[in-house]
Design an enzyme around this catalytic site. Structure first.
Site, short mmCIF file in Angstrom:
data_model
loop_
_atom_site.label_atom_id
_atom_site.label_comp_id
_atom_site.label_asym_id
_atom_site.label_seq_id
_atom_site.Cartn_x
_atom_site.Cartn_y
_atom_site.Cartn_z
N HIS A 13 0.82 -1.16 -0.06
CA HIS A 13 -0.10 0.02 0.17
C HIS A 13 0.92 1.49 -0.01
O HIS A 13 0.74 2.20 -0.86
CB HIS A 13 -0.88 0.14 1.16
CG HIS A 13 -1.85 1.35 1.23
ND1 HIS A 13 -3.13 1.24 1.12
CD2 HIS A 13 -1.47 2.24 1.73
CE1 HIS A 13 -3.42 2.51 1.08
NE2 HIS A 13 -2.72 3.16 1.63
N GLU A 14 1.85 1.30 1.15
CA GLU A 14 2.52 2.60 1.19
C GLU A 14 3.47 2.77 -0.17
O GLU A 14 3.92 3.87 -0.75
CB GLU A 14 3.32 2.54 2.34
CG GLU A 14 2.56 2.31 3.65
CD GLU A 14 1.38 3.68 3.60
OE1 GLU A 14 1.72 4.78 3.12
OE2 GLU A 14 0.58 3.50 4.33
N HIS A 36 2.00 4.46 -3.03
CA HIS A 36 1.92 5.95 -2.66
C HIS A 36 3.41 6.40 -3.15
O HIS A 36 3.38 7.50 -3.96
CB HIS A 36 1.79 6.43 -1.07
CG HIS A 36 0.41 6.39 -0.70
ND1 HIS A 36 -0.44 6.95 -1.25
CD2 HIS A 36 -0.07 5.74 0.39
CE1 HIS A 36 -1.68 7.04 -0.58
NE2 HIS A 36 -1.39 5.85 0.59
N HIS A 90 3.39 6.53 -6.70
CA HIS A 90 2.94 7.84 -7.33
C HIS A 90 3.95 8.95 -7.38
O HIS A 90 3.86 9.78 -8.35
CB HIS A 90 1.70 8.11 -6.45
CG HIS A 90 0.57 8.78 -7.11
ND1 HIS A 90 -0.46 9.17 -6.32
CD2 HIS A 90 0.32 9.33 -8.27
CE1 HIS A 90 -1.21 9.98 -7.01
NE2 HIS A 90 -0.97 10.10 -8.41
ZN ZN Z 1 -2.78 5.21 1.96
#
Ligand code: ZN
Length: 705
Positions: free
Chosen positions: A494-495, A498, A501
């Protein structure tokens, strides 16, 4: 599991690593000097905690001078001398701010804490001074008013429009007494948010449940028993085990202790945080915050706080948020009610009369997981050793985008446990740098998050990104590797989503770089990674036994998935109740003070929440919305989930979860950051609007084809 946006004004960030002229006085402070390091990374080996306060103060002054230069420019306002100049102003200030907030979150100390207390109100005021600067706005408006006659590129036009709208939204058009009122509301809100967080922290830390009878621990794992014993010692007990209100402590106890009275006690303490009518009570604080927000929104021409917040999000209006929530609420509640029946039966079988409560729910769910699914988290942990999980995430980025990750030992870090990697394109070209900080320690706040130390942008030349990932996993000890639960492994991906991104960003202006996107879009690139990480094809690349190297067996995956998907009704209902509560507080149209308990009860009665479930956050400890940046935004996780489920389903339907054509389009969307509206980004990516069905199927609310 968040991407920290910290203070909202930091979203408009400009930082740069090119050497620039600084005064001799400035050069003494390593934060303000130019950085002669690989890729221009921050020289953490030279920066001391005491450097931040003077650096921030000086950088703020420098920023003010830059603003004054723009305002006092004798030349007519132009895009270049006003909009672009403003966008490029405050480079030092934003650069130091980013480092400061990254370090205070991940490796704080008493000096940094004191600095935070002193500097945050000053930063709020500094931001207000710029955003409410009439002379500056006059120049912005002059450019904006003639935008149709200027030949601006799409990037420039978008920057002009967003800058103009941002100032209007902040209240620059207010006059006289109204402007004074706005400033005073901003100041009061900033102080109340700090108070809310401080009260909550004190209440949470002060509480302990001290257990003295070994049998009350039930089947708690050895490592958790050891942790609880350590906690008891830390709190001055000679013996026994102490449990706290931190999730890693309370959740396992509620799941395993056979002592219902103790479970209820701990659960109740958690549910009543900030609501104990003592000096740390948060009711009055949040009631005032809600009221001030209505006053501020209405001063700025909006009906409610949510109306003001949502204009910049994909959802755009409260009606659109409710529309999404209402679609999922009934099937989620129906599923939870069905589970409630089954759990109540188990309670009665244990000769306990009466209704099932929230503590019982957790206990019996764990029992079902163990019995019905024969699943125990300890079975999968050996397959999720943290370096293998990290490499699994790297490998996924390689499969999708051709990226490779090269460990760098020559880059200074803020803590010795931090790992640093250079990120390279398939061609070998440098893309950026990622810092990964895996282990829990006292100097680090809880949870997991990503932040950027330098954002990509490309005005005069291409500035490459530097990002961080932060977690709170147990550190390995001699002979004991750091083994993760499935959910923790999911958090890594998940992290890392980010981080990608931020790393893949390719925009002109930093304001739109990487994760600087609307709140209801930002969790999409992170959550989508969770879909890949549990695919057998991806698991096979990293989920290997730390001793034998054996890939996690398919039947264990199946068992784990079945056990994990059980209780989806509860999870969705608990989350959505909090999302509804957030919307309820922030669609208020009156400044009259509300009474927290009755307000909350009314809000939950309206959606028909069952007593055995309480919102994931009750108002008095809802820091996301009362001290963080998620007011009218807690729904955003679900909004992003619609996008991520739809996206992954599209990959899957194509017959190749690494489909190179889709991956290329997906990368282009990440690269565009926030330089276009969310709807437009999605339209460009898949050629259509998002569909909700894949999420409904994923959650088991709709039968898949
Ligand atoms: Zn998040």
């Amino acid at each position: 599991m968040t991407k920290t946006l910290l203070l909202s004004f930091l979203i408009i960030i400009v930082s740069c690593h090119n050497p620039e002229k600084t005064t001799t006085k400035m050069n003494k402070n390593p934060l303000l000097a130019s950085w002669n390091t690989p890729f221009g990374v921050p020289p953490f080996d030279k920066i001391k905690s005491t450097d931040y306060l003077p650096a921030l103060q000086q950088a703020m002054e420098l920023h003010n001078n830059e603003i004054a230069t723009i305002v006092n420019n004798k030349a007519k306002p132009s895009f270049k001398n006003t909009i672009e100049a403003l966008e490029l102003s405050g480079q030092k200030y934003y650069q130091v701010s980013k480092l400061f907030f990254a370090v205070t979150a991940a490796n704080t100390d008493s000096i940094l804490k004191a600095t935070e207390k002193e500097i945050v109100p000053a930063m709020t005021a500094h931001n207000d001074e710029i955003q409410l600067n009439e002379a500056l706005f006059k120049r912005i408006k002059a450019v904006y008013d003639k935008k149709d006659s200027l030949t601006l590129s799409n990037d420039d036009l978008f920057l002009l429009e967003e800058t103009y709208k941002g100032y209007v939204k902040a209240g620059v058009n207010l006059q006289g007494a109204n402007k004074t009122k706005l400033k005073s509301i901003n100041k009061e809100l900033a102080a109340l948010k700090i108070q809310f967080a401080a009260n909550l922290l004190d209440e949470t830390n002060a509480y302990e449940l001290h257990v003295t009878a070994k049998e009350d621990l039930g089947e708690l794992s050895e490592s958790l028993v050891a942790l609880a014993a350590e906690e008891a010692k830390k709190r001055g007990h000679q013996s026994g085990w102490s449990f706290t209100l931190q999730r890693p402590s309370i959740n396992p106890f509620l799941a395993t202790s056979p002592n219902r009275e103790l479970r209820n006690k701990l659960y109740h303490a958690s549910a009543m945080r900030g609501d104990n009518d003592n000096a740390k009570d948060n009711k009055k604080v949040l009631e005032k915050i809600a009221s001030l927000r209505v006053a501020k929104a209405q001063l700025l021409g909006f009906d409610s706080w949510a109306d003001r917040v949502l204009v910049d999000n994909m959802a755009a209006t409260p009606a659109h948020v409710y529309n999404l929530l209402d679609k999922l609420w009934s099937p989620a509640l129906a599923m939870a009610k069905k589970d409630e029946k089954a759990l109540t039966k188990m309670l009665h079988n244990d000769d306990i009369k009466g209704a099932l409560n929230g503590a019982d729910w957790r206990y019996y769910v764990a029992k079902i997981r163990a019995k019905k699914y024969n699943f125990n988290e300890d079975e999968t942990k050996p397959y999720f050793e943290f370096t293998r999980v990290r490499d699994g995430a790297f490998n996924l980025a390689n499969k999708l985008f051709g990226l490779t990750f090269k460990a760098r030992k020559d880059i200074p870090t803020w803590h010795k446990d931090q790992q640093v990697f250079e990120v390279l394109e398939a061609s070998g070209k440098h893309l950026g740098v990622i810092y990964m900080d895996f282990f829990a320690r006292e100097s680090k706040k809880g949870g997991a998050w990503m932040n950027e130390l330098r954002a990509q942008f490309n005005v005069a030349h291409f500035v490459t990104p530097i990002v961080t990932n932060n977690f709170n996993f147990p550190a390995p000890t001699a002979g004991n590797p750091s083994l993760l639960t499935f959910r923790e492994a999911q958090t890594v991906f998940h992290e890392f989503g980010h981080a990608l991104h931020g790393l893949l960003s390719n925009v002109k202006y930093e304001r739109f770089s990487g994760t600087n996107v609307p709140r209801d879009f930002v969790e999409f690139p992170s959550q989508v990674m969770e879909n890949w990480m549990s695919e057998p094809k991806v698991l096979a690349t990293y989920a290997k036994h730390y001793k034998t190297g054996e890939v996690i067996p398919p039947d264990l995956i199946a068992k784990m998935n079945a056990a994990n998907s059980f209780d989806e009704g509860f999870r969705t209902v608990e989350y959505m109740a909090a999302a509804y509560l957030d919307m309820k507080w922030h669609t208020l149209k009156t400044t009259a003070l509300q009474e927290t308990r009755s307000f909350e009860k009314q809000a939950m009665d309206k959606i028909g929440l069952i007593p055995a479930i309480i919102p994931r956050y009750r108002s008095t400890y809802y820091s996301h919305i009362f001290s963080g940046g998620y007011s009218s935004g807690y729904y955003a996780y679900m909004w992003s989930e619609v996008l991520d489920a739809d996206t992954f389903n599209t990959f899957k339907q194509s017959g190749d979860i690494f489909n190179p054509i889709l991956a290329k389009k997906y990368r282009a969307m990440l690269a565009a950051g926030g330089s276009k509206k969310g709807e437009q980004l999605y339209q460009d990516f898949l050629g259509r609007a998002p569909k909700i069905e894949p999420l409904l199927i994923k959650k088991g609310f709709l039968k898949g084809k």
